[in-house]
Design a protein around this motif. Structure first.
Motif: not given
Length: 96
Positions: A77-78, A88, A80-85, A8-9, A12
């Protein structure tokens, strides 16, 4: 089962660099008249004017393409972050 890793970095940073390229393209001047005295030839000046005219159109297309690409990168990015959350949270590592 395949592993999936998304940096993700890095995505970004790519979006940031694309914005810098877009800004540089937007700042580029379309006028070669400032160089008339140094060119010394109407033929060269005419060829440069023709190039700059075409380059101006091409630059607009590049800027538009960069906008679309940045939007897709930021969407990825959004997502991927949503899926990771969500993963988790499902694994008991926190709330979504």
């Amino acid at each position: 089962m395949a592993d999936l890793y998304v940096d993700v970095d890095a995505l970004t940073e790519l979006a940031r660099q694309l914005e810098a390229v877009k800004a540089a393209l937007a700042r580029a001047e379309d006028n070669v008249d400032a160089y008339d005295a140094r060119l010394g030839s109407k033929r060269i000046e005419g060829a440069l004017d023709d190039f700059v005219s075409g380059w101006s159109d091409g630059r607009r297309q590049l800027i538009s393409g960069i906008d679309g690409l940045r939007a897709r990168i930021e969407g990825a990015i959004e997502t991927y972050r949503d899926q990771e959350a969500a993963l988790s949270a499902a694994a008991g590592g926190g709330r979504p």
